[in-house]
Design an enzyme around this catalytic site. Structure first.
Site, mmCIF file in Angstrom:
data_model
loop_
_atom_site.group_PDB
_atom_site.id
_atom_site.type_symbol
_atom_site.label_atom_id
_atom_site.label_comp_id
_atom_site.label_asym_id
_atom_site.label_seq_id
_atom_site.Cartn_x
_atom_site.Cartn_y
_atom_site.Cartn_z
ATOM 1 N N PHE A 1 0.855 -1.195 0.019
ATOM 2 C CA PHE A 1 0.032 -0.059 0.091
ATOM 3 C C PHE A 1 1.096 1.336 0.076
ATOM 4 O O PHE A 1 1.709 1.366 0.818
ATOM 5 C CB PHE A 1 -0.893 0.169 1.151
ATOM 6 C CG PHE A 1 -2.022 1.133 1.079
ATOM 7 C CD1 PHE A 1 -3.050 0.983 0.473
ATOM 8 C CD2 PHE A 1 -1.801 2.428 1.726
ATOM 9 C CE1 PHE A 1 -3.889 2.065 0.302
ATOM 10 C CE2 PHE A 1 -2.480 3.472 1.788
ATOM 11 C CZ PHE A 1 -3.740 3.321 1.133
ATOM 12 N N ASP B 1 9.464 2.727 1.559
ATOM 13 C CA ASP B 1 8.189 3.396 2.068
ATOM 14 C C ASP B 1 8.283 2.956 3.633
ATOM 15 O O ASP B 1 7.796 2.158 4.053
ATOM 16 C CB ASP B 1 7.049 2.728 1.301
ATOM 17 C CG ASP B 1 5.800 3.198 2.072
ATOM 18 O OD1 ASP B 1 5.566 3.767 2.858
ATOM 19 O OD2 ASP B 1 4.748 3.393 0.867
ATOM 20 N N LYS C 1 2.577 9.465 8.559
ATOM 21 C CA LYS C 1 1.935 9.253 9.809
ATOM 22 C C LYS C 1 2.774 9.696 11.059
ATOM 23 O O LYS C 1 2.637 10.818 11.483
ATOM 24 C CB LYS C 1 1.776 7.636 9.927
ATOM 25 C CG LYS C 1 0.820 7.120 8.749
ATOM 26 C CD LYS C 1 0.728 5.563 8.797
ATOM 27 C CE LYS C 1 0.074 4.899 7.791
ATOM 28 N NZ LYS C 1 -1.210 4.892 7.773
HETATM 29 C C1 LIG Z 1 2.876 2.073 3.783
HETATM 30 C C2 LIG Z 1 1.961 3.246 3.444
HETATM 31 N N1 LIG Z 1 2.598 4.298 2.456
HETATM 32 C C3 LIG Z 1 1.649 5.114 2.300
HETATM 33 C C4 LIG Z 1 0.644 5.586 2.878
HETATM 34 C C5 LIG Z 1 0.059 6.601 2.366
HETATM 35 O O1 LIG Z 1 -0.032 7.637 3.589
HETATM 36 P P1 LIG Z 1 -1.196 8.759 3.712
HETATM 37 O O2 LIG Z 1 -2.334 8.273 3.994
HETATM 38 O O3 LIG Z 1 -0.618 9.802 4.506
HETATM 39 O O4 LIG Z 1 -1.060 9.516 2.181
HETATM 40 C C6 LIG Z 1 0.119 4.330 3.753
HETATM 41 C C7 LIG Z 1 -1.145 4.787 4.582
HETATM 42 O O5 LIG Z 1 -1.655 3.940 5.028
HETATM 43 C C8 LIG Z 1 0.719 3.416 3.857
HETATM 44 O O6 LIG Z 1 0.593 2.655 4.939
#
Ligand SMILES: Cc1ncc(COP(=O)(O)O)c(C=O)c1O
Length: 402
Positions: free
Chosen positions: A138, A223, A258
């Site tokens: 994700f 990520d 986050k």
């Molecule tokens: C691993 C990861 N990357 C990116 C995101 C996207 O982050 P945002 O909701 O702040 O755009 C998330 C959101 O849950 C995530 O879990």
């Protein structure tokens, strides 16, 4: 009609239905506790999808925000500001030598990372522009990030897909090797998958991916939007990994979101200097990125985690939880696997549960279920030992009732 029912009714009229919202209006938080508009108290084992890494209304963060709000609220990025510099210095100290681009969300940070990987790819012949990511990953909800996300459901209804993104099974280095072609610019991966169900790869996988990137001249993007800032028991989850000759495995780019804002909107695309220099003036931007209040809070998060040694504590509390959940005889028939690192845990259930999140909420507990049958536990990392035990007891109780 109670005040909460009235608020829910008003919310239904004016808020979009894109979230499966629970019928609760939260009005107050302190530490790991939340209170709703009716005065019910909850123990929060999910920290607002990881944002509230130090819990709710942490006094040091409240002070950082209010002090900064009185000094400088916002200034455009044609200027430097002290909190941005100090926050980027923290990243240099706790991650690796690099330079930061600040934005508001994880998706935005990943977008910026993919742009930077493409920019580097322009220097090759043929030009490299494609990004490979992993099944069940994700990476966010923008058009490009739903193409990068390894869950076709997130793309439903939004076709055609942004080109240049493909996925391969995670943990399978041969599949990844086969997917690389002359136009591949980079690999984007979570060191531990969050939304996909707290999926942990074999220990050697990240080092193998690093080597593959080095051999083919690709940009490795980690990520760490979920796994960053101490959650997994290390400052960043990639720091668990070593090459076969014992060197630390580092990405070329790390993305954060986050936790780094503690609940305020902060995203970071953090890159090694040789890559970062490609983002010259005009190549990318974000009006409110690096906002002084948000950056002051983010900087303070690092200071609190260091001062209170919360990374080691998260590692210890995670091991304690895994041992408890695996050792509790009465729930063994209900669970398939307990996995994760630090306070980033997944309990895979033997069957898909019915309304488990709602049942937990009725019992005063905030948890999350992802990938249909994986309970995610990701409390604030400063949770007390007593609260953590209380939470685990309640999770065990819920599981016995399944
Ligand atoms: C691993 C990861 N990357 C990116 C995101 C996207 O982050 P945002 O909701 O702040 O755009 C998330 C959101 O849950 C995530 O879990």
């Amino acid at each position: 009609m109670s005040q909460m029912s009235e608020l829910l009714e008003r919310g239904k009229q004016v808020l979009m239905g894109n979230y499966a919202r629970l019928p609760v209006v939260m009005v107050r938080g302190e530490g790991c506790r939340l209170w709703d508009a009716q005065g019910n108290q909850y123990l929060d084992l999910f920290a607002g999808f990881g944002g509230a890494i130090l819990g709710h209304c942490h006094p040091a963060l409240v002070t950082a925000a209010t002090e900064q709000a009185k000094k400088l609220w916002h200034v455009g990025n044609q200027f430097h500001s002290v909190p941005q510099i100090e926050l980027a210095e923290r990243l240099n100290k706790y991650a690796f030598a690099g330079q930061a681009f600040f934005c508001h969300s994880g998706a935005e940070a990943n977008e910026a990372a993919c742009k930077l990987a493409r920019l580097r790819g322009q220097e090759s012949s043929p030009k490299r522009w494609k990004i490979i990511s992993l099944d069940k990953s994700f990476h966010g909800r923008t058009l490009a990030m739903i193409a990068a996300t390894g869950n076709p459901k997130t793309r439903d209804g939004f076709s055609p897909d942004v080109p240049g993104f493909t996925q391969v099974p995670g943990g399978d280095i041969d599949a990844l090797t086969r997917a690389i072609d002359a136009e591949t610019a980079g690999i984007l991966m979570e060191p531990i998958q969050g939304e996909g169900g707290i999926n942990v790869y074999p220990d050697e996988y990240l080092a193998q991916v690093r080597k593959l990137c080095d051999d083919h001249g690709l940009t490795l993007i980690c990520d760490e939007v979920w796994t960053g800032c101490g959650r997994t028991g290390n400052w960043f989850a990639h720091q668990y990994h070593r090459t076969t000759d014992g060197k630390p495995v580092q990405p070329d780019i790390m993305t954060l979101g986050k936790a780094i804002g503690g609940g305020l909107p902060v995203g970071v695309m953090y890159a090694k200097p040789e890559l970062a220099k490609l983002f010259g003036p005009g190549k990318h931007g974000c009006t409110l990125g690096g906002n002084p209040i948000c950056a002051a809070v983010a900087r303070t998060i690092f200071d609190v985690i260091e001062r209170e040694n919360l990374t080691a504590r998260a590692a210890m509390l995670g091991e304690h939880a895994i041992a408890r959940l695996k050792g509790e005889a009465k729930i063994q028939s209900k669970i398939k696997q307990v996995r994760g690192r630090g306070l980033f845990l997944g309990v895979e259930l033997a069957a898909v549960p019915q309304n488990l999140v709602e049942k937990a909420l009725d019992a005063g507990l905030v948890i999350n279920v992802t990938a249909q049958q994986v309970i995610r536990l990701a409390p604030p990392i400063n949770i007390s030992r007593d609260e953590w035990d209380e939470g685990l007891n309640r999770v065990i109780e819920l599981l016995t009732l399944l």
